[in-house]
Design a protein around this motif. Structure first.
Motif, PDB file in Angstrom:
ATOM      1  N   ARG A  98       0.816  -1.270  -0.020  1.00 20.85           N
ATOM      2  CA  ARG A  98      -0.090   0.096   0.000  1.00 20.85           C
ATOM      3  C   ARG A  98       0.673   1.214   0.021  1.00 20.85           C
ATOM      4  N   VAL A  99       2.046   1.223   0.802  1.00 23.11           N
ATOM      5  CA  VAL A  99       2.699   2.176   0.913  1.00 23.11           C
ATOM      6  C   VAL A  99       3.480   2.652  -0.512  1.00 23.11           C
ATOM      7  N   ALA A 100       3.992   1.497  -1.331  1.00 21.57           N
ATOM      8  CA  ALA A 100       4.463   1.706  -2.509  1.00 21.57           C
ATOM      9  C   ALA A 100       3.565   2.147  -3.584  1.00 21.57           C
ATOM     10  N   VAL A 101       2.237   1.671  -3.411  1.00 20.64           N
ATOM     11  CA  VAL A 101       1.285   2.014  -4.492  1.00 20.64           C
ATOM     12  C   VAL A 101       1.090   3.631  -4.155  1.00 20.64           C
ATOM     13  N   GLU A 102       0.801   3.843  -3.160  1.00 22.80           N
ATOM     14  CA  GLU A 102       0.237   5.257  -2.459  1.00 22.80           C
ATOM     15  C   GLU A 102       1.334   6.271  -3.120  1.00 22.80           C
ATOM     16  N   SER A 103       2.484   6.068  -2.974  1.00 17.82           N
ATOM     17  CA  SER A 103       3.599   6.869  -3.179  1.00 17.82           C
ATOM     18  C   SER A 103       3.466   7.021  -4.823  1.00 17.82           C
ATOM     19  N   ALA A 104       3.522   5.847  -5.578  1.00  6.96           N
ATOM     20  CA  ALA A 104       3.504   6.117  -7.096  1.00  6.96           C
ATOM     21  C   ALA A 104       2.227   6.922  -7.543  1.00  6.96           C
ATOM     22  N   PHE A 129       6.558   0.913  -8.268  1.00  9.48           N
ATOM     23  CA  PHE A 129       6.035   0.862  -9.256  1.00  9.48           C
ATOM     24  C   PHE A 129       5.640   2.267 -10.240  1.00  9.48           C
ATOM     25  N   SER A 130       6.059   2.063 -11.261  1.00 10.47           N
ATOM     26  CA  SER A 130       6.238   3.314 -12.472  1.00 10.47           C
ATOM     27  C   SER A 130       4.774   3.620 -12.932  1.00 10.47           C
ATOM     28  N   PRO A 131       4.278   4.822 -12.705  1.00 10.12           N
ATOM     29  CA  PRO A 131       3.144   5.392 -13.339  1.00 10.12           C
ATOM     30  C   PRO A 131       3.016   5.097 -14.706  1.00 10.12           C
ATOM     31  N   SER A 132       4.098   5.066 -15.421  1.00 10.40           N
ATOM     32  CA  SER A 132       3.947   5.012 -16.967  1.00 10.40           C
ATOM     33  C   SER A 132       3.558   3.494 -17.385  1.00 10.40           C
ATOM     34  N   ILE A 147      -3.983  -4.869 -13.282  1.00 11.70           N
ATOM     35  CA  ILE A 147      -2.783  -5.553 -12.763  1.00 11.70           C
ATOM     36  C   ILE A 147      -1.689  -4.506 -13.148  1.00 11.70           C
ATOM     37  N   TRP A 148      -1.038  -4.038 -12.000  1.00 12.06           N
ATOM     38  CA  TRP A 148       0.039  -3.219 -12.159  1.00 12.06           C
ATOM     39  C   TRP A 148       1.314  -4.191 -11.879  1.00 12.06           C
ATOM     40  N   LEU A 152      10.861  -5.111  -7.413  1.00 12.04           N
ATOM     41  CA  LEU A 152      11.627  -4.965  -6.050  1.00 12.04           C
ATOM     42  C   LEU A 152      12.863  -4.937  -6.118  1.00 12.04           C
ATOM     43  N   ARG A 153      13.601  -3.706  -6.043  1.00 10.76           N
ATOM     44  CA  ARG A 153      14.939  -3.702  -6.015  1.00 10.76           C
ATOM     45  C   ARG A 153      15.905  -4.176  -4.680  1.00 10.76           C
ATOM     46  N   HIS A 154      16.667  -5.077  -5.045  1.00 16.47           N
ATOM     47  CA  HIS A 154      17.665  -5.226  -3.976  1.00 16.47           C
ATOM     48  C   HIS A 154      18.977  -5.780  -4.285  1.00 16.47           C
ATOM     49  N   GLY A 155      19.829  -6.006  -3.448  1.00 15.27           N
ATOM     50  CA  GLY A 155      21.247  -6.051  -3.583  1.00 15.27           C
ATOM     51  C   GLY A 155      22.119  -5.259  -4.438  1.00 15.27           C
TER      52      GLY A 155
END
Length: 301
Positions: A98-104, A129-132, A147-148, A152-155
């Protein structure tokens, strides 16, 4: 059961029962191995010695492998023992999604209800999540979930694909052709209308106000109902190529007026080439108003 098989099973059971050390990054460092073999503490703690296991799995260094690794760096292990390392993985929480979606969605002025999201174990990282990449609801199905897809970026620059299914709560204004628009014919007030569509405004140069289109010329034929984009329209020049123009020639205090033919197009302030219809002479002139150009040959007194 043979004695040799029994010993092997005992060894595997002991190995499996040992605690694995947690590794967050993509590399197993000297500092990690120092926790199980103190001799590795003599090395730079940030020295990468091996690759970490995949998220949710573990990697075991048996004694012969640890000895070879130590010898490669001039170390000798006094009491070597097998070492196990694991890469933690966990499932996404709805709060994190939810935090990631609301931010995007915030820059788009939209809100959403989360219906479902990726459930497989993932390493620790940052959801994006990219708005584009946000799909628009299908026509007539504004309340249906979309479906959006994100990551997930890691490492060290690695990404894992993720997705979220959600219902969008947003509308956007769009300018559409009220009738078929023909190329070369200026758009008038009755040619376009403003419509409100469900969903988030798509990226691009879509027009959202009639004032952005009035007076423009379609570059190609646009059927009625077409959502208008800036790239499909052009602002007409004040002087069109091949059009007749009124020419004012100023020389000192004298003024001469004549008719010419524009050989190039331009807007107010631009220089265009004009042909004198009477003499056939070509000259440069400055566009002063729609259909009007001027030439200055002397200094005004």
């Amino acid at each position: 059961m043979t004695g040799r098989l029994f010993v092997c099973l005992l060894s595997l059971a002991a190995l499996a029962g040992g605690a694995c050390h947690s590794v967050e990054g993509d590399r197993i460092l000297a500092s990690h191995l120092a926790a199980v073999a103190p001799e590795f503490a003599r090395l730079d703690p940030d020295l990468a010695l091996a690759h970490s296991p995949a998220a949710g799995s573990h990697r075991t260094f048996r004694v012969p492998e640890l000895r070879r690794l130590a010898a490669r760096h001039g170390l000798e292990l006094a009491q070597p023992a097998s070492a196990c390392f694991e890469r933690p993985a966990s499932r996404l929480s709805e709060d994190a999604v939810r935090v990631a979606v609301e931010s995007a969605l915030q820059p788009l002025g939209a809100q959403a209800t989360i219906v479902d999201f990726s459930r497989h174990p993932l390493p620790a990282g940052r959801l994006e999540f990219s708005p584009s990449a946000l799909p628009a609801p299908l026509p007539g199905k504004a309340n249906h979930p979309v479906i959006w897809r994100g990551v997930l970026r890691h490492g060290e620059g690695r990404t894992v694909p993720v997705w979220v299914r959600l219902r969008l709560h947003a509308t956007w204004s769009r300018l559409v052709a009220a009738r078929k628009l023909e190329p070369g014919r200026p758009i008038e007030a009755g040619d376009v209308r403003l419509e409100v569509a469900a969903g988030v405004a798509p990226g691009g140069d879509f027009l959202t106000d009639p004032g952005q289109a009035l007076g423009s010329l379609p570059r190609r034929s646009l059927p009625a109902g077409t959502t208008l984009r800036r790239v499909w329209l052009r602002i007409p020049d004040d002087v069109e190529r091949g059009s007749r123009v009124a020419v004012t020639v100023r020389s000192g205090g004298a003024i001469l007026r004549l008719e010419g033919l524009a050989e190039t197009a331009g807007r107010v302030g631009d220089r265009v080439m004009v042909k004198n219809l009477a003499s056939g002479r070509r000259f440069a002139a400055t566009v002063e108003a729609p259909g009007e150009v001027a030439v200055r040959t002397g200094v005004d007194r």
